[in-house]
Design a protein around this motif. Structure first.
Motif, PDB file in Angstrom:
ATOM      1  N   TRP A   1       2.322   9.529  -5.718  1.00 53.61           N
ATOM      2  CA  TRP A   1       2.525  10.677  -4.846  1.00 53.61           C
ATOM      3  C   TRP A   1       2.506  12.002  -5.608  1.00 53.61           C
TER       4      TRP A   1
ATOM      5  N   SER B   1       0.834  -1.215   0.000  1.00 55.98           N
ATOM      6  CA  SER B   1       0.000   0.000   0.000  1.00 55.98           C
ATOM      7  C   SER B   1       0.862   1.257   0.000  1.00 55.98           C
TER       8      SER B   1
ATOM      9  N   TYR C   1      -1.162   4.466   6.795  1.00 55.49           N
ATOM     10  CA  TYR C   1      -0.236   3.351   6.582  1.00 55.49           C
ATOM     11  C   TYR C   1       1.013   3.437   7.451  1.00 55.49           C
TER      12      TYR C   1
ATOM     13  N   THR D   1      -1.030  13.042  -5.926  1.00 59.88           N
ATOM     14  CA  THR D   1      -1.574  13.403  -4.607  1.00 59.88           C
ATOM     15  C   THR D   1      -0.999  14.728  -4.135  1.00 59.88           C
TER      16      THR D   1
ATOM     17  N   GLU E   1     -10.707   9.240  -7.960  1.00 63.70           N
ATOM     18  CA  GLU E   1     -10.532   8.165  -6.992  1.00 63.70           C
ATOM     19  C   GLU E   1     -11.912   7.754  -6.475  1.00 63.70           C
TER      20      GLU E   1
ATOM     21  N   LYS F   1       2.252   1.763  -3.444  1.00 64.12           N
ATOM     22  CA  LYS F   1       1.271   2.370  -4.356  1.00 64.12           C
ATOM     23  C   LYS F   1       1.134   3.866  -4.107  1.00 64.12           C
ATOM     24  N   GLU F   2       1.143   4.252  -2.826  1.00 63.17           N
ATOM     25  CA  GLU F   2       1.039   5.677  -2.503  1.00 63.17           C
ATOM     26  C   GLU F   2       2.264   6.433  -3.015  1.00 63.17           C
TER      27      GLU F   2
ATOM     28  N   GLU G   1      -6.079   9.219   4.900  1.00 64.95           N
ATOM     29  CA  GLU G   1      -5.973   7.941   4.199  1.00 64.95           C
ATOM     30  C   GLU G   1      -4.517   7.633   3.838  1.00 64.95           C
ATOM     31  N   LEU G   2      -3.808   8.646   3.384  1.00 61.48           N
ATOM     32  CA  LEU G   2      -2.402   8.477   3.027  1.00 61.48           C
ATOM     33  C   LEU G   2      -1.561   8.131   4.252  1.00 61.48           C
TER      34      LEU G   2
ATOM     35  N   ARG H   1      -8.283  12.615   2.582  1.00 67.15           N
ATOM     36  CA  ARG H   1      -7.235  12.057   1.707  1.00 67.15           C
ATOM     37  C   ARG H   1      -5.902  12.058   2.446  1.00 67.15           C
TER      38      ARG H   1
END
Length: 443
Positions: A130, A122, A183, A133, A155, A125-126, A179-180, A176
């Motif tokens: 990036w 995860s 992790y 984002t 999204e 993927k971020e 959410e980022l 958002r």
């Protein structure tokens, strides 16, 4: 699968065998040190898991096709690994038993292996998205909100967030952000923290909360602070590839700091973020402390040492650190890694870093040069993550205050749907209105 390289140091001509397990990260830095002259061997590893290809680029060393290595090193983009060691007479089976993946399974257990892997994937993927984002956050910082809905609607936000005004756009941007960042929290703690914060603020003394808001809202302090933490997010994402193994290490049962370290960063990679994060947190630390004043002393302006807020803000940074509560709710949501000594030593250039042992030796007191303390680089990397965790919590507290300010102006917004689950009809509404749920957001 492993990639193996033998590199020759251009300074001392010693050979180092570098073994790189092919994991789940497609691009990561390499930072190890020559066992003899201790010069840094920097590089970058690129992996194409789809086509099962990989390539490493190194600086300050030359790749050689054969030769007996003098030292053995391991580099992993997502896991802690053993530090550089002399080859001597050990056979290669000795190193085979020390592979990062095998150690990770031993540390987290088979049941938690998938959780560890999913978190790494995860984050990967971020990192890959990036740039997109970051564009959203940059637009928000520069008040270009009209461009944000299109980017976020690509999204999953079109159902939860209407984004038909600036308040709703801020709500979407904030979630958002959460959410980022979730992790970097172990075992999905962030959701629990945010739920707890929302619950506490929904039942807080709203008169005192509004008075605190009036004090804080001078010269757009809240909006400026929110944007400054976004700047710290940009800095954190810049070092995330360097400290990704530290996030995995935080999920281990134990970590042998003496033998295991981090092969993706050196001290110089993270020291600036370490200092800047401390400075920023100390600029906002009065926010959770004032909320604790309301919760425990019924007055945002009453500190437990008979100080008021204006006097507290005049205190030195060191004194502010000493007054952070380890037991009161808002201040202790995240354990703040209080190491003012290392911060001061870095500021006064009173430190030394050994790349082989990965130990930072520093003098915490400029006037007492005989006092020396040590910290492992992996521990410092973990503290960088903890500092960012603390800023995430403060960012949510700032967002809640901004939401209240808008509410006081007659601009009400719903909160995320997760806050409405398991709410009794006679409980305070999660939106912070102070009304019962059945007379507020239920319908």
């Amino acid at each position: 699968m492993n990639a193996n390289y033998i590199v020759k140091c251009r300074i001392c001509n010693n050979l180092t065998r570098i073994r790189i397990p092919i994991g789940y990260v497609s691009n990561f830095p390499i930072r190890i040190h020559c066992g003899k002259c201790k010069s840094i061997i920097s590089g970058n590893m690129t992996v194409d898991n789809e086509n099962i290809t990989y390539h490493a680029d190194f600086e300050s060393v030359d790749l050689v096709s054969d030769g007996k290595p003098d030292y053995f090193a391991e580099a992993s983009g997502d896991l802690p690994c053993n530090k550089v060691e002399e080859c001597s007479s050990k056979d290669w089976m000795h190193y085979g038993c020390k592979m990062p993946g095998m150690n990770a399974i031993l540390q987290v257990g088979l049941k938690n292996r998938d959780k560890l892997v999913n978190n790494i994937m995860s984050l990967e993927k971020e990192l890959q998205k990036w740039n997109d984002t970051k564009t959203v956050f940059s637009l928000f910082k520069n008040s270009k909100n009209e461009f944000i809905p299109k980017l976020l609607n690509e999204e999953v936000y079109n159902q939860e967030y209407l984004m038909n005004d600036d308040i709703e756009i801020h709500r979407a941007v904030h979630y958002r952000f959460l959410e980022l960042m979730h992790y970097i929290f172990v075992n999905k703690q962030l959701r629990n923290y945010i739920m707890s914060i929302n619950k506490e603020i929904s039942i807080i003394d709203m008169e005192q909360y509004n008075q605190l808001l009036l004090f804080l809202d001078k010269e757009n302090f809240l909006e400026k602070s929110y944007n400054e933490i976004l700047d710290m997010l940009f800095a954190f994402m810049g070092i995330l590839p360097n400290i990704l193994p530290a996030i995995s290490a935080m999920q281990y049962r134990t970590l042998n700091y003496m033998e295991q370290g981090i092969s993706t960063c050196s001290f110089e990679d993270i020291k600036t973020f370490y200092i800047d994060a401390y400075e920023k947190i100390l600029s906002y630390i009065h926010i959770p402390m004032c909320l604790d004043n309301i919760k425990y002393r019924n007055d945002y302006n009453e500190f437990d040492d008979e100080q008021n807020l204006e006097n507290f803000l005049k205190e030195s940074k060191g004194n502010k650190l000493k007054k952070i509560s380890e037991t009161e709710f808002f201040s202790s949501l995240i354990k703040f890694p209080i190491d003012n000594k290392l911060r001061n030593a870095i500021g006064h250039n009173q430190y030394d870093f050994n790349g082989i042992t990965q130990i930072i030796t520093y003098k915490p007191n400029e006037k007492k040069q005989e006092i020396i303390e040590n910290k492992y680089l992996m521990k410092m990397a973990i503290e960088c993550i903890q500092l960012m965790q603390y800023m995430v919590i403060i960012q949510d507290l700032i967002f809640q205050l901004i939401r209240r300010k808008n509410y006081n102006k007659g601009m009400k917004t719903r909160v995320n749907s997760i806050f409405y689950k398991n709410i009794g009809v006679n409980e305070k509404c999660p939106c912070g209105s102070g009304k019962k749920y059945k007379k507020c957001c239920r319908y």
